[in-house]
Design an enzyme around this catalytic site. Structure first.
Site, short mmCIF file in Angstrom:
data_model
loop_
_atom_site.label_atom_id
_atom_site.label_comp_id
_atom_site.label_asym_id
_atom_site.label_seq_id
_atom_site.Cartn_x
_atom_site.Cartn_y
_atom_site.Cartn_z
N TRP A 119 -4.75 -24.23 -40.18
CA TRP A 119 -5.28 -25.22 -39.24
C TRP A 119 -6.33 -24.56 -38.33
O TRP A 119 -6.01 -24.04 -37.27
CB TRP A 119 -4.14 -25.81 -38.40
CG TRP A 119 -3.24 -26.67 -39.23
CD1 TRP A 119 -3.44 -27.98 -39.54
CD2 TRP A 119 -2.02 -26.28 -39.87
NE1 TRP A 119 -2.41 -28.44 -40.33
CE2 TRP A 119 -1.52 -27.43 -40.55
CE3 TRP A 119 -1.27 -25.09 -39.94
CZ2 TRP A 119 -0.34 -27.41 -41.29
CZ3 TRP A 119 -0.10 -25.08 -40.67
CH2 TRP A 119 0.35 -26.23 -41.34
N HIS A 165 -3.65 -31.63 -36.25
CA HIS A 165 -2.95 -32.62 -37.09
C HIS A 165 -2.13 -33.54 -36.18
O HIS A 165 -2.05 -33.29 -34.96
CB HIS A 165 -2.06 -31.94 -38.16
CG HIS A 165 -1.13 -30.88 -37.64
ND1 HIS A 165 -0.20 -30.24 -38.42
CD2 HIS A 165 -0.97 -30.33 -36.41
CE1 HIS A 165 0.47 -29.36 -37.73
NE2 HIS A 165 0.02 -29.38 -36.50
N ARG A 225 -10.77 -30.26 -36.66
CA ARG A 225 -10.66 -28.91 -37.23
C ARG A 225 -12.01 -28.22 -37.20
O ARG A 225 -13.04 -28.82 -37.54
CB ARG A 225 -10.13 -28.94 -38.66
CG ARG A 225 -8.66 -29.32 -38.66
CD ARG A 225 -7.95 -29.04 -39.94
NE ARG A 225 -6.68 -29.77 -39.92
CZ ARG A 225 -5.84 -29.88 -40.91
NH1 ARG A 225 -6.13 -29.28 -42.07
NH2 ARG A 225 -4.72 -30.54 -40.80
N GLN A 235 -5.63 -38.72 -39.26
CA GLN A 235 -4.44 -38.57 -40.09
C GLN A 235 -3.44 -39.68 -39.76
O GLN A 235 -3.52 -40.30 -38.69
CB GLN A 235 -3.76 -37.22 -39.83
CG GLN A 235 -4.50 -36.04 -40.43
CD GLN A 235 -3.70 -34.75 -40.36
OE1 GLN A 235 -2.76 -34.62 -39.58
NE2 GLN A 235 -4.07 -33.79 -41.18
N VAL A 254 8.66 -28.13 -42.67
CA VAL A 254 9.55 -28.85 -43.61
C VAL A 254 10.22 -27.87 -44.57
O VAL A 254 9.69 -26.80 -44.87
CB VAL A 254 8.77 -29.92 -44.44
CG1 VAL A 254 8.59 -31.20 -43.65
CG2 VAL A 254 7.44 -29.39 -44.92
N ALA A 290 9.37 -36.20 -43.38
CA ALA A 290 8.11 -36.34 -42.64
C ALA A 290 6.98 -36.28 -43.65
O ALA A 290 7.13 -35.70 -44.73
CB ALA A 290 7.97 -35.23 -41.62
#
Ligand code: YSA
Length: 340
Positions: free
Chosen positions: A152, A171, A197, A211, A254, A308
Protein backbone atom coordinates in the site's frame (compact mmCIF):
# COMPACT_ATOMS: atom_id res chain seq x y z
CA UNK A 1 -66.80 64.79 -1.81
CA UNK A 2 -67.34 64.12 -5.49
CA UNK A 3 -65.78 67.48 -6.45
CA UNK A 4 -62.83 66.93 -4.13
CA UNK A 5 -62.13 63.50 -5.64
CA UNK A 6 -62.36 64.89 -9.15
CA UNK A 7 -60.01 67.75 -8.21
CA UNK A 8 -57.37 65.37 -6.87
CA UNK A 9 -57.72 63.16 -9.92
CA UNK A 10 -57.26 66.05 -12.36
CA UNK A 11 -54.27 67.34 -10.44
CA UNK A 12 -52.72 63.86 -10.44
CA UNK A 13 -53.34 63.32 -14.18
CA UNK A 14 -51.69 66.61 -15.00
CA UNK A 15 -48.72 65.85 -12.78
CA UNK A 16 -48.08 62.34 -14.10
CA UNK A 17 -48.05 63.55 -17.67
CA UNK A 18 -45.02 65.71 -16.99
CA UNK A 19 -43.02 62.93 -15.23
CA UNK A 20 -39.82 61.96 -17.05
CA UNK A 21 -37.96 59.71 -14.61
CA UNK A 22 -38.53 56.99 -12.01
CA UNK A 23 -37.43 59.14 -9.09
CA UNK A 24 -40.06 61.86 -9.79
CA UNK A 25 -42.62 59.12 -10.32
CA UNK A 26 -41.87 57.68 -6.90
CA UNK A 27 -42.21 61.16 -5.37
CA UNK A 28 -45.58 61.49 -7.04
CA UNK A 29 -46.66 58.12 -5.65
CA UNK A 30 -45.71 59.22 -2.17
CA UNK A 31 -47.50 62.54 -2.63
CA UNK A 32 -50.77 60.75 -3.38
CA UNK A 33 -50.55 57.26 -1.93
CA UNK A 34 -47.85 57.56 0.76
CA UNK A 35 -48.73 57.36 4.46
CA UNK A 36 -49.65 61.03 4.47
CA UNK A 37 -50.62 61.18 0.80
CA UNK A 38 -53.65 63.04 -0.48
CA UNK A 39 -55.66 59.94 -1.37
CA UNK A 40 -54.62 58.18 1.84
CA UNK A 41 -55.88 61.19 3.80
CA UNK A 42 -59.23 61.01 2.07
CA UNK A 43 -59.50 57.35 3.04
CA UNK A 44 -58.56 58.18 6.63
CA UNK A 45 -61.35 60.77 6.86
CA UNK A 46 -63.97 58.23 5.92
CA UNK A 47 -64.30 57.25 9.54
CA UNK A 48 -65.43 60.78 10.47
CA UNK A 49 -68.31 60.72 7.99
CA UNK A 50 -71.87 59.65 8.57
CA UNK A 51 -72.89 56.24 7.31
CA UNK A 52 -74.79 57.80 4.43
CA UNK A 53 -71.79 59.94 3.34
CA UNK A 54 -69.42 56.98 3.68
CA UNK A 55 -71.60 54.78 1.42
CA UNK A 56 -71.34 57.40 -1.26
CA UNK A 57 -67.70 58.53 -0.79
CA UNK A 58 -66.04 55.19 0.08
CA UNK A 59 -66.31 53.49 -3.35
CA UNK A 60 -65.40 56.74 -5.10
CA UNK A 61 -62.14 57.15 -3.17
CA UNK A 62 -61.30 53.44 -3.55
CA UNK A 63 -61.73 53.71 -7.31
CA UNK A 64 -59.51 56.77 -7.38
CA UNK A 65 -56.85 54.88 -5.43
CA UNK A 66 -56.92 51.88 -7.79
CA UNK A 67 -56.85 54.06 -10.91
CA UNK A 68 -53.95 56.04 -9.52
CA UNK A 69 -51.98 52.87 -8.76
CA UNK A 70 -52.62 51.51 -12.25
CA UNK A 71 -51.50 54.75 -13.88
CA UNK A 72 -48.34 54.83 -11.74
CA UNK A 73 -47.49 51.23 -12.72
CA UNK A 74 -48.11 51.89 -16.37
CA UNK A 75 -45.98 54.99 -16.29
CA UNK A 76 -43.17 53.05 -14.60
CA UNK A 77 -43.14 50.40 -17.33
CA UNK A 78 -43.38 53.10 -20.06
CA UNK A 79 -40.32 54.81 -18.58
CA UNK A 80 -38.43 51.47 -18.47
CA UNK A 81 -39.37 50.73 -22.08
CA UNK A 82 -38.26 54.14 -23.26
CA UNK A 83 -34.89 53.48 -21.55
CA UNK A 84 -34.69 50.14 -23.40
CA UNK A 85 -34.91 48.08 -20.16
CA UNK A 86 -37.91 46.10 -21.36
CA UNK A 87 -38.39 44.94 -24.90
CA UNK A 88 -41.59 43.55 -26.24
CA UNK A 89 -41.83 39.83 -25.46
CA UNK A 90 -42.15 37.59 -28.50
CA UNK A 91 -44.10 34.62 -27.23
CA UNK A 92 -43.73 32.78 -30.55
CA UNK A 93 -39.96 32.22 -30.11
CA UNK A 94 -39.33 28.51 -29.30
CA UNK A 95 -38.22 27.91 -25.68
CA UNK A 96 -34.58 27.37 -24.82
CA UNK A 97 -33.80 23.68 -24.35
CA UNK A 98 -32.77 22.96 -20.77
CA UNK A 99 -29.81 20.62 -20.67
CA UNK A 100 -30.31 18.07 -17.93
CA UNK A 101 -27.22 16.58 -16.31
CA UNK A 102 -26.69 12.89 -15.62
CA UNK A 103 -24.78 10.67 -13.24
CA UNK A 104 -21.11 9.90 -13.72
CA UNK A 105 -20.56 6.20 -14.59
CA UNK A 106 -18.84 5.63 -11.23
CA UNK A 107 -21.83 7.10 -9.42
CA UNK A 108 -24.17 4.87 -11.43
CA UNK A 109 -22.23 1.74 -10.49
CA UNK A 110 -21.87 2.82 -6.87
CA UNK A 111 -25.62 3.40 -6.63
CA UNK A 112 -26.23 -0.08 -8.10
CA UNK A 113 -23.85 -1.63 -5.59
CA UNK A 114 -25.47 0.16 -2.66
CA UNK A 115 -28.95 -0.91 -3.82
CA UNK A 116 -27.96 -4.57 -4.24
CA UNK A 117 -26.24 -4.89 -0.88
CA UNK A 118 -29.02 -2.99 0.88
CA UNK A 119 -31.50 -5.50 -0.55
CA UNK A 120 -29.35 -8.24 1.03
CA UNK A 121 -29.67 -6.50 4.40
CA UNK A 122 -26.21 -4.91 4.44
CA UNK A 123 -25.81 -1.47 6.02
CA UNK A 124 -23.86 1.26 4.21
CA UNK A 125 -21.05 2.68 6.34
CA UNK A 126 -18.66 5.61 5.93
CA UNK A 127 -15.20 6.41 7.26
CA UNK A 128 -12.59 9.21 7.15
CA UNK A 129 -10.40 9.71 4.09
CA UNK A 130 -7.61 11.09 6.27
CA UNK A 131 -6.68 8.15 8.47
CA UNK A 132 -4.23 7.42 11.24
CA UNK A 133 -1.39 4.97 10.73
CA UNK A 134 -2.98 2.85 13.43
CA UNK A 135 -6.30 2.27 11.65
CA UNK A 136 -4.85 2.01 8.14
CA UNK A 137 -2.09 -0.44 9.10
CA UNK A 138 -1.40 -1.45 12.74
CA UNK A 139 -4.91 -2.48 13.74
CA UNK A 140 -5.13 -4.48 10.51
CA UNK A 141 -2.17 -6.59 11.56
CA UNK A 142 0.28 -4.82 9.24
CA UNK A 143 3.22 -4.06 11.55
CA UNK A 144 5.50 -1.04 11.00
CA UNK A 145 8.52 -2.65 9.41
CA UNK A 146 6.72 -5.54 7.76
CA UNK A 147 7.30 -5.79 3.98
CA UNK A 148 3.54 -6.25 3.52
CA UNK A 149 3.20 -2.49 4.06
CA UNK A 150 4.78 -1.95 0.66
CA UNK A 151 1.58 -3.35 -0.85
CA UNK A 152 0.00 0.00 0.00
CA UNK A 153 2.08 2.92 -1.33
CA UNK A 154 1.14 5.75 0.93
CA UNK A 155 0.63 9.51 0.88
CA UNK A 156 1.76 10.69 4.31
CA UNK A 157 0.56 14.06 5.57
CA UNK A 158 3.00 16.80 6.62
CA UNK A 159 2.29 17.37 10.28
CA UNK A 160 3.20 19.96 12.89
CA UNK A 161 2.16 17.53 15.64
CA UNK A 162 3.87 14.16 15.05
CA UNK A 163 1.37 11.92 16.81
CA UNK A 164 -0.80 10.25 15.55
CA UNK A 165 0.80 9.89 12.13
CA UNK A 166 -1.72 10.78 9.45
CA UNK A 167 -2.10 9.55 5.88
CA UNK A 168 -4.62 9.42 3.04
CA UNK A 169 -6.23 6.02 3.49
CA UNK A 170 -4.81 3.49 1.04
CA UNK A 171 -7.85 1.23 1.30
CA UNK A 172 -11.29 1.14 2.92
CA UNK A 173 -10.28 -1.68 5.29
CA UNK A 174 -9.60 0.67 8.29
CA UNK A 175 -13.36 1.23 8.48
CA UNK A 176 -13.65 -2.43 9.52
CA UNK A 177 -11.88 -1.58 12.79
CA UNK A 178 -13.68 1.73 13.30
CA UNK A 179 -17.06 0.06 12.84
CA UNK A 180 -16.32 -2.90 15.11
CA UNK A 181 -15.08 -0.57 17.85
CA UNK A 182 -18.51 0.98 18.09
CA UNK A 183 -20.87 -1.86 17.13
CA UNK A 184 -21.72 -5.30 18.43
CA UNK A 185 -22.07 -8.28 16.08
CA UNK A 186 -23.87 -9.82 14.32
CA UNK A 187 -23.89 -7.34 11.44
CA UNK A 188 -23.10 -6.99 7.77
CA UNK A 189 -21.81 -3.79 6.20
CA UNK A 190 -20.34 -2.39 3.04
CA UNK A 191 -18.10 0.69 2.90
CA UNK A 192 -17.91 2.45 -0.45
CA UNK A 193 -15.32 5.25 -0.47
CA UNK A 194 -12.40 7.14 -1.92
CA UNK A 195 -8.87 5.75 -1.53
CA UNK A 196 -5.42 7.08 -2.40
CA UNK A 197 -2.13 5.51 -3.42
CA UNK A 198 1.20 7.07 -4.21
CA UNK A 199 1.90 5.10 -7.36
CA UNK A 200 2.40 5.57 -11.10
CA UNK A 201 -0.79 5.80 -13.11
CA UNK A 202 -1.51 3.55 -16.07
CA UNK A 203 -4.58 2.09 -17.79
CA UNK A 204 -5.66 0.29 -14.61
CA UNK A 205 -4.11 2.38 -11.81
CA UNK A 206 -5.00 5.84 -10.56
CA UNK A 207 -3.68 7.84 -7.62
CA UNK A 208 -7.22 8.52 -6.41
CA UNK A 209 -9.70 5.70 -6.88
CA UNK A 210 -12.59 4.03 -5.03
CA UNK A 211 -13.00 0.81 -3.17
CA UNK A 212 -15.93 -1.04 -1.69
CA UNK A 213 -15.19 -2.89 1.52
CA UNK A 214 -17.43 -5.62 2.88
CA UNK A 215 -17.60 -7.15 6.34
CA UNK A 216 -19.96 -9.70 7.82
CA UNK A 217 -19.52 -10.94 11.39
CA UNK A 218 -21.58 -13.46 13.32
CA UNK A 219 -21.35 -16.63 15.36
CA UNK A 220 -20.84 -18.96 12.41
CA UNK A 221 -20.36 -16.83 9.30
CA UNK A 222 -18.25 -18.77 6.81
CA UNK A 223 -16.67 -18.62 3.36
CA UNK A 224 -19.71 -20.53 2.11
CA UNK A 225 -21.85 -17.52 3.11
CA UNK A 226 -19.35 -15.26 1.38
CA UNK A 227 -19.54 -17.27 -1.82
CA UNK A 228 -23.34 -17.03 -1.85
CA UNK A 229 -23.38 -13.29 -1.11
CA UNK A 230 -20.79 -12.42 -3.71
CA UNK A 231 -22.25 -14.65 -6.40
CA UNK A 232 -25.69 -13.15 -5.77
CA UNK A 233 -24.17 -9.66 -5.90
CA UNK A 234 -22.57 -10.26 -9.30
CA UNK A 235 -25.74 -11.90 -10.62
CA UNK A 236 -27.76 -8.78 -9.74
CA UNK A 237 -25.07 -6.36 -10.94
CA UNK A 238 -24.42 -7.94 -14.33
CA UNK A 239 -27.89 -9.44 -14.80
CA UNK A 240 -26.71 -13.02 -15.36
CA UNK A 241 -25.42 -16.05 -13.47
CA UNK A 242 -21.62 -15.97 -13.29
CA UNK A 243 -19.30 -18.41 -11.59
CA UNK A 244 -16.81 -17.18 -8.99
CA UNK A 245 -13.68 -19.02 -7.95
CA UNK A 246 -11.36 -18.58 -4.97
CA UNK A 247 -7.56 -18.70 -5.13
CA UNK A 248 -5.35 -18.67 -2.05
CA UNK A 249 -3.73 -15.28 -1.47
CA UNK A 250 -2.21 -13.15 1.27
CA UNK A 251 -3.56 -10.14 3.12
CA UNK A 252 -2.33 -9.63 6.71
CA UNK A 253 -5.86 -8.94 7.99
CA UNK A 254 -7.43 -12.24 6.88
CA UNK A 255 -6.69 -15.90 7.40
CA UNK A 256 -7.17 -17.69 5.11
CA UNK A 257 -6.83 -14.94 2.50
CA UNK A 258 -8.11 -15.28 -1.02
CA UNK A 259 -8.30 -13.69 -4.40
CA UNK A 260 -11.75 -13.85 -6.00
CA UNK A 261 -12.07 -14.38 -9.75
CA UNK A 262 -15.29 -13.84 -11.69
CA UNK A 263 -16.20 -15.76 -14.81
CA UNK A 264 -15.55 -13.36 -17.69
CA UNK A 265 -18.63 -11.16 -18.14
CA UNK A 266 -17.99 -10.76 -21.87
CA UNK A 267 -17.11 -14.24 -23.12
CA UNK A 268 -18.68 -16.30 -20.32
CA UNK A 269 -15.38 -18.14 -19.76
CA UNK A 270 -14.41 -19.02 -23.31
CA UNK A 271 -11.53 -16.56 -23.42
CA UNK A 272 -11.43 -13.09 -25.00
CA UNK A 273 -9.45 -9.85 -25.05
CA UNK A 274 -11.10 -8.63 -21.80
CA UNK A 275 -10.01 -11.63 -19.71
CA UNK A 276 -6.68 -12.13 -21.50
CA UNK A 277 -8.03 -15.44 -22.86
CA UNK A 278 -8.14 -16.96 -19.38
CA UNK A 279 -11.95 -16.91 -19.07
CA UNK A 280 -11.61 -15.31 -15.59
CA UNK A 281 -11.42 -11.75 -14.25
CA UNK A 282 -9.47 -10.98 -11.06
CA UNK A 283 -12.04 -9.03 -9.12
CA UNK A 284 -11.30 -8.69 -5.39
CA UNK A 285 -9.35 -9.62 -2.27
CA UNK A 286 -11.13 -11.37 0.57
CA UNK A 287 -10.84 -13.83 3.42
CA UNK A 288 -11.88 -14.75 6.94
CA UNK A 289 -11.19 -11.92 9.41
CA UNK A 290 -7.88 -12.49 11.20
CA UNK A 291 -8.14 -13.09 14.99
CA UNK A 292 -5.69 -10.21 15.56
CA UNK A 293 -8.07 -7.83 13.78
CA UNK A 294 -10.90 -8.96 16.08
CA UNK A 295 -8.62 -8.43 19.08
CA UNK A 296 -7.75 -4.90 17.91
CA UNK A 297 -11.49 -4.17 17.85
CA UNK A 298 -11.92 -5.82 21.31
CA UNK A 299 -13.94 -8.74 19.99
CA UNK A 300 -13.32 -12.24 21.28
CA UNK A 301 -12.02 -14.19 18.24
CA UNK A 302 -13.18 -17.44 19.82
CA UNK A 303 -16.71 -16.12 19.93
CA UNK A 304 -17.00 -14.33 16.59
CA UNK A 305 -16.04 -15.06 13.02
CA UNK A 306 -16.66 -13.41 9.71
CA UNK A 307 -15.59 -12.67 6.19
CA UNK A 308 -14.25 -9.46 4.68
CA UNK A 309 -13.68 -8.38 1.12
CA UNK A 310 -12.53 -5.35 -0.83
CA UNK A 311 -12.75 -4.46 -4.50
CA UNK A 312 -12.06 -1.52 -6.78
CA UNK A 313 -15.13 0.40 -7.95
CA UNK A 314 -13.39 1.57 -11.14
CA UNK A 315 -12.50 -2.03 -12.00
CA UNK A 316 -16.16 -3.09 -11.73
CA UNK A 317 -17.33 -0.09 -13.78
CA UNK A 318 -14.69 -0.83 -16.44
CA UNK A 319 -15.93 -4.40 -16.73
CA UNK A 320 -19.59 -3.40 -16.74
CA UNK A 321 -19.21 -0.75 -19.43
CA UNK A 322 -16.22 -2.17 -21.29
CA UNK A 323 -14.05 0.87 -20.51
CA UNK A 324 -10.44 0.30 -21.62
CA UNK A 325 -8.61 2.92 -19.51
CA UNK A 326 -9.22 4.00 -15.90
CA UNK A 327 -7.91 7.49 -16.69
CA UNK A 328 -11.03 8.21 -18.76
CA UNK A 329 -13.14 8.53 -15.60
CA UNK A 330 -11.52 11.80 -14.55
CA UNK A 331 -10.49 12.99 -18.00
CA UNK A 332 -13.34 15.50 -18.22
CA UNK A 333 -13.75 14.34 -21.83
CA UNK A 334 -17.43 14.89 -22.64
CA UNK A 335 -17.30 12.43 -25.56
CA UNK A 336 -16.68 9.77 -22.91
CA UNK A 337 -18.89 11.04 -20.11
CA UNK A 338 -21.96 11.76 -22.26
CA UNK A 339 -22.27 8.10 -23.23
CA UNK A 340 -23.74 7.29 -19.82
C1 YSA B 1 -8.64 -7.75 0.99
C2 YSA B 1 -9.06 -8.65 1.95
C3 YSA B 1 -10.04 -8.24 2.82
O1 YSA B 1 -10.43 -9.09 3.77
C4 YSA B 1 -10.62 -6.98 2.74
C5 YSA B 1 -10.20 -6.11 1.78
C6 YSA B 1 -9.22 -6.49 0.92
C7 YSA B 1 -8.71 -5.54 -0.10
C8 YSA B 1 -7.48 -4.80 0.41
N1 YSA B 1 -7.77 -3.85 1.44
C9 YSA B 1 -6.83 -4.10 -0.75
O2 YSA B 1 -6.76 -2.88 -0.77
N2 YSA B 1 -6.41 -4.92 -1.70
S1 YSA B 1 -5.75 -4.39 -3.09
O3 YSA B 1 -4.60 -3.60 -2.81
O4 YSA B 1 -5.52 -5.52 -3.92
O5 YSA B 1 -6.83 -3.44 -3.75
C10 YSA B 1 -8.14 -3.93 -3.98
C11 YSA B 1 -8.62 -3.45 -5.32
O6 YSA B 1 -8.51 -2.06 -5.40
C12 YSA B 1 -7.79 -3.97 -6.48
O7 YSA B 1 -8.21 -5.24 -6.86
C13 YSA B 1 -8.06 -2.93 -7.55
O8 YSA B 1 -9.25 -3.22 -8.24
C14 YSA B 1 -8.24 -1.68 -6.74
N3 YSA B 1 -7.02 -0.88 -6.78
C15 YSA B 1 -5.89 -0.99 -6.06
N4 YSA B 1 -4.99 -0.06 -6.39
C16 YSA B 1 -5.58 0.70 -7.35
C17 YSA B 1 -6.87 0.18 -7.60
N5 YSA B 1 -7.69 0.72 -8.52
C18 YSA B 1 -7.24 1.77 -9.18
N6 YSA B 1 -6.03 2.35 -9.00
C19 YSA B 1 -5.17 1.84 -8.10
N7 YSA B 1 -3.99 2.44 -7.91
Amino acid sequence: MGTKVQEIKNKFLKAIEGIKDAKSLEDLRIQYLGRKGEITNLLKHLKDMSLEERRHAGPMIQRLKIETEELLNKKLSDLAKSRGDISEIDITIPGKKITVGHYHPLSIVEKDIRRIFKAMNFSIVDGPEIETEYYNFDALNIPKSHPARDMWDTFWLKQSVPDPRLLLRTHTSPVQIRYMETHEPPFQIIVPGKTFRFEATDASHEIVFHQVEGLMVGKDVSLANFKFVIQEFFKRLFGKNLEVRFRPSYFPFVEPGLEVDLQCVKCGGKGCNICGNSGWLEIMGAGMVHPKVFEAAHYNPREWQGFAFGFGLERIAMIKYNIPDIRLFNSGDLRFINQF
